[in-house]
Design a protein around this motif. Structure first.
Motif, PDB file in Angstrom:
ATOM      1  N   THR A 164      10.317 -25.698 -42.218  1.00 43.22           N
ATOM      2  CA  THR A 164      11.596 -24.983 -42.182  1.00 43.22           C
ATOM      3  C   THR A 164      11.951 -24.455 -40.800  1.00 43.22           C
ATOM      4  O   THR A 164      11.075 -24.092 -40.007  1.00 43.22           O
ATOM      5  N   SER A 165      13.251 -24.423 -40.529  1.00 40.37           N
ATOM      6  CA  SER A 165      13.796 -23.717 -39.374  1.00 40.37           C
ATOM      7  C   SER A 165      14.924 -22.796 -39.828  1.00 40.37           C
ATOM      8  O   SER A 165      15.827 -22.482 -39.064  1.00 40.37           O
ATOM      9  N   GLY A 166      14.864 -22.370 -41.084  1.00 41.35           N
ATOM     10  CA  GLY A 166      15.927 -21.546 -41.655  1.00 41.35           C
ATOM     11  C   GLY A 166      17.023 -22.418 -42.219  1.00 41.35           C
ATOM     12  O   GLY A 166      17.359 -22.348 -43.399  1.00 41.35           O
ATOM     13  N   GLU A 167      17.611 -23.240 -41.380  1.00 44.18           N
ATOM     14  CA  GLU A 167      18.512 -24.318 -41.760  1.00 44.18           C
ATOM     15  C   GLU A 167      18.147 -25.517 -40.901  1.00 44.18           C
ATOM     16  O   GLU A 167      17.569 -25.385 -39.830  1.00 44.18           O
ATOM     17  N   GLY A 168      18.510 -26.690 -41.354  1.00 42.99           N
ATOM     18  CA  GLY A 168      18.235 -27.902 -40.588  1.00 42.99           C
ATOM     19  C   GLY A 168      18.066 -29.079 -41.518  1.00 42.99           C
ATOM     20  O   GLY A 168      17.829 -28.921 -42.719  1.00 42.99           O
ATOM     21  N   GLY A 169      18.198 -30.268 -40.963  1.00 48.82           N
ATOM     22  CA  GLY A 169      18.016 -31.480 -41.743  1.00 48.82           C
ATOM     23  C   GLY A 169      17.758 -32.655 -40.831  1.00 48.82           C
ATOM     24  O   GLY A 169      17.863 -32.554 -39.601  1.00 48.82           O
ATOM     25  N   ILE A 170      17.402 -33.791 -41.430  1.00 50.59           N
ATOM     26  CA  ILE A 170      17.190 -35.010 -40.656  1.00 50.59           C
ATOM     27  C   ILE A 170      17.389 -36.208 -41.570  1.00 50.59           C
ATOM     28  O   ILE A 170      17.119 -36.137 -42.776  1.00 50.59           O
ATOM     29  N   VAL A 171      17.901 -37.286 -41.007  1.00 52.52           N
ATOM     30  CA  VAL A 171      17.991 -38.570 -41.697  1.00 52.52           C
ATOM     31  C   VAL A 171      16.956 -39.498 -41.071  1.00 52.52           C
ATOM     32  O   VAL A 171      16.872 -39.612 -39.844  1.00 52.52           O
ATOM     33  N   THR A 172      16.159 -40.155 -41.905  1.00 48.30           N
ATOM     34  CA  THR A 172      15.185 -41.130 -41.424  1.00 48.30           C
ATOM     35  C   THR A 172      15.576 -42.523 -41.887  1.00 48.30           C
ATOM     36  O   THR A 172      16.158 -42.697 -42.961  1.00 48.30           O
ATOM     37  N   THR A 173      15.253 -43.519 -41.072  1.00 49.19           N
ATOM     38  CA  THR A 173      15.543 -44.903 -41.417  1.00 49.19           C
ATOM     39  C   THR A 173      14.668 -45.831 -40.600  1.00 49.19           C
ATOM     40  O   THR A 173      14.175 -45.464 -39.527  1.00 49.19           O
ATOM     41  N   ASN A 174      14.491 -47.052 -41.105  1.00 53.08           N
ATOM     42  CA  ASN A 174      13.834 -48.123 -40.360  1.00 53.08           C
ATOM     43  C   ASN A 174      14.819 -49.212 -39.965  1.00 53.08           C
ATOM     44  O   ASN A 174      14.415 -50.250 -39.448  1.00 53.08           O
ATOM     45  N   ASP A 175      16.098 -48.965 -40.208  1.00 54.26           N
ATOM     46  CA  ASP A 175      17.142 -49.938 -39.917  1.00 54.26           C
ATOM     47  C   ASP A 175      17.714 -49.692 -38.521  1.00 54.26           C
ATOM     48  O   ASP A 175      18.291 -48.630 -38.256  1.00 54.26           O
ATOM     49  N   PHE A 216      16.159 -35.358 -45.370  1.00 54.69           N
ATOM     50  CA  PHE A 216      15.234 -34.245 -45.560  1.00 54.69           C
ATOM     51  C   PHE A 216      15.933 -32.941 -45.201  1.00 54.69           C
ATOM     52  O   PHE A 216      16.809 -32.918 -44.333  1.00 54.69           O
ATOM     53  N   SER A 217      15.503 -31.871 -45.848  1.00 53.37           N
ATOM     54  CA  SER A 217      16.046 -30.540 -45.571  1.00 53.37           C
ATOM     55  C   SER A 217      14.981 -29.650 -44.942  1.00 53.37           C
ATOM     56  O   SER A 217      13.804 -29.713 -45.320  1.00 53.37           O
ATOM     57  N   ALA A 223      15.046 -36.594 -50.018  1.00 49.02           N
ATOM     58  CA  ALA A 223      13.638 -36.215 -49.907  1.00 49.02           C
ATOM     59  C   ALA A 223      13.486 -34.767 -49.446  1.00 49.02           C
ATOM     60  O   ALA A 223      12.511 -34.423 -48.785  1.00 49.02           O
ATOM     61  N   ALA A 224      14.429 -33.908 -49.822  1.00 49.70           N
ATOM     62  CA  ALA A 224      14.429 -32.520 -49.372  1.00 49.70           C
ATOM     63  C   ALA A 224      13.138 -31.789 -49.708  1.00 49.70           C
ATOM     64  O   ALA A 224      12.724 -30.872 -48.997  1.00 49.70           O
ATOM     65  N   HIS A 225      12.473 -32.195 -50.820  1.00 52.62           N
ATOM     66  CA  HIS A 225      11.252 -31.521 -51.269  1.00 52.62           C
ATOM     67  C   HIS A 225       9.981 -32.230 -50.801  1.00 52.62           C
ATOM     68  O   HIS A 225       8.892 -31.762 -51.114  1.00 52.62           O
TER      69      HIS A 225
END
Length: 386
Positions: free
Chosen positions: A184-195, A175-176, A153-155
Motif C-alpha cells: 500500500t501507498s494509501g492510494e495507488g494502482g498499476i496495470v501489468t501486461t506481457n503484451d 492491482f490496487s 488482482a487488487a487482492h
C-alpha cells in the motif's frame, strides 16, 4: 491479544520519502517510479507495469486501452468491490453479473460460459481475498470464445496459480495499492501486461498521449494524467521490501487458524484450490451455517467485534443490488450463491494474520467457543477492505 495495526511504516519509508522530497521531482517522472513499476511487474511474472494514481483508475485505464467500449459486455462476478463494475460502466460498456462458487468466493466458470453472448468482449476475473479464480478454466473459456481475459488482482499481490503469478494470465491486469491492501501507498494502482503493443498504449494513455523519447510538449494520442507519483513509489518501494516476509507470516497464521478451526461445526472457511500454491491472504473468509453453528453470522460478527477482533459482516449486497445498478445499465444472471453469502459470510482483514502465534490461538479459541456463549449487545461495526 495483540493485533497489529495497518498500514505499517518505519524508517525505510521516511528515508525514501526524504530522498524524493530532496530530489525536486515529486511527480511521476522521478526515476523511482519507473524502477518500482519494473520491479513489481517482474514480481508478478510480467514484462511491463504502468503505474496509476489509484486502483480504480488503473482498472479504467486497462479497459479503455484494451478497446472495451460502448455496447460491449464484460462478465464480472457479483461479489467484488464496486470498482470492478463501475470501471466497465465508465468506458461505456455493460457489466454482466454472474454467480460465484459457493465457498471459493470467486466467479464460477460454468456461469461465465453460460453468460457469453455475441456482445461479450471480455471476462474480468477477480481474485477475491487473495486466492486466484480458476485460471485454467477461465483461460480456456476466453480462448474458445475468442474474447479477452482480464484480471482485477487488487487482492492478489504475490498470489500464484500453479506457480504463475496473478496479473500474468490474461491480456492485462489491474492491482490496487489502496490503504488496506497488503502492498500500500494509501492510494495507488498499476496495470501489468506481457503484451508489447498494449504496454506502449497504456503508457501513452496514462501520460497524456506522450511517446517515450519524444518532446515533453508533443502529444500523439488522446490520454490523461493518471501517473503514480514519486511519493507513492517511495512508500511502495519500502513496503515491497517487506512483502514476501509478510505473506509468509500471513500464510503460516492462516494455516494455523484453519487447523485450529477445522472441527468447528457450521463454520466453513474459504476454499483454496490446490492450484493456488501461494496467496496474499488478504482476507480470512468464511461462512456460518447458523443451524449447525448455533449462532447467526450477525451474532458471530458482534461477538468477535466485542472481543476486539476486527471482523466485517461481508458486503451488504451484491454488486447488482447497488442503487447504481438498480437503475439499469447492466445485465444480471442468476446469482444464488452470491446472494446467500450476503447473509452468512464474513471476513477478517489481513492484519489479523500478522499477529503472533499466541494471538492466533486465542482468536481460534474465541471462535470455537462461540456456540456455547451468550451474545453481547454491541453496535454493528466492521472493517472494510477497500
Amino acid at each position: 491479544m495483540h493485533i497489529p495495526k495497518w498500514p505499517q511504516a518505519g524508517e525505510r519509508e521516511l528515508q525514501l520519502l526524504r530522498e524524493v522530497l530532496d530530489s525536486g521531482q515529486w511527480g511521476g517522472f522521478n526515476d523511482n517510479v519507473a524502477q518500482f513499476e519494473s520491479s513489481f511487474a517482474r514480481y508478478q511474472n510480467c514484462r511491463y507495469g504502468i503505474g496509476a494514481c489509484n486502483g480504480t483508475i488503473s482498472l479504467e485505464l486497462l479497459l479503455a486501452v484494451a478497446g472495451i467500449g460502448p455496447g460491449d459486455e464484460v462478465i464480472v462476478p457479483a461479489i467484488s468491490f464496486v470498482s470492478t463494475a463501475t470501471a466497465v460502466s465508465r468506458v461505456g460498456a455493460i457489466p454482466v453479473f454472474v454467480d460465484i462458487e459457493p465457498f471459493s468466493f470467486n466467479m464460477d466458470p460454468d456461469r461465465v460460459a453460460a453468460a457469453i453472448t455475441p456482445k461479450t468482449r471480455a471476462i474480468m476475473a477477480v481474485h477475491f481475498g487473495g486466492p486466484l479464480a480458476n485460471m485454467d478454466r477461465l483461460s480456456e473459456i476466453a480462448r474458445n470464445h475468442r474474447i479477452v481475459l482480464l484480471e482485477d488482482a487488487a487482492h492478489a499481490q504475490g498470489s500464484e496459480w500453479n506457480g504463475q503469478r496473478a496479473g500474468s494470465f490474461g491480456l492485462a491486469a489491474s492491482f490496487s495499492f489502496q490503504n488496506g491492501k497488503v502492498l500500500t501507498s494509501g492510494e495507488g494502482g498499476i496495470v501489468t501486461t506481457n503484451d508489447d503493443d498494449l504496454a506502449v498504449k497504456l503508457s501513452a494513455f496514462a501520460n497524456q498521449g506522450r511517446q517515450i523519447g519524444a518532446s515533453f510538449f508533443h502529444h500523439f494520442t488522446l490520454g490523461s494524467n493518471l501517473r503514480l507519483t514519486a511519493l507513492q513509489a517511495a512508500v511502495l518501494t519500502a513496503q515491497f521490501e517487506r512483502l514476501d516476509a509478510q505473506i509468509m507470516h500471513r500464510q503460516q497464521s492462516d494455516a494455523l487458524l484453519r487447523e485450529l478451526l477445522a472441527d468447528v461445526d457450521g463454520l466453513t472457511l474459504q476454499h483454496v484450490p490446490a492450484q493456488v500454491n501461494r496467496h496474499s491472504c488478504y482476507l480470512f473468509l468464511g461462512r456460518i451455517d447458523s443451524g449447525t453453528f448455533g449462532k447467526t453470522r450477525n451474532e458471530f460478527h458482534r461477538a468477535l467485534t466485542a472481543a476486539g477482533i476486527p471482523c466485517t459482516a461481508f458486503y451488504p449486497h451484491t454488486l447488482q443490488n447497488n442503487p447504481l445498478y438498480q437503475q439499469g445499465g447492466c445485465r444480471i444472471e442468476p446469482c444464488p450463491n452470491a446472494e446467500a453469502c450476503i447473509e452468512d459470510a464474513f471476513w477478517l482483514p489481513h492484519r489479523v494474520l500478522l499477529s503472533d502465534e499466541a494471538t492466533i490461538r486465542e482468536i481460534a479459541a474465541i471462535i470455537a467457543g462461540l456456540p456455547a456463549t451468550s451474545m453481547p449487545e454491541v453496535a454493528h461495526a466492521g472493517e472494510h477492505h477497500r
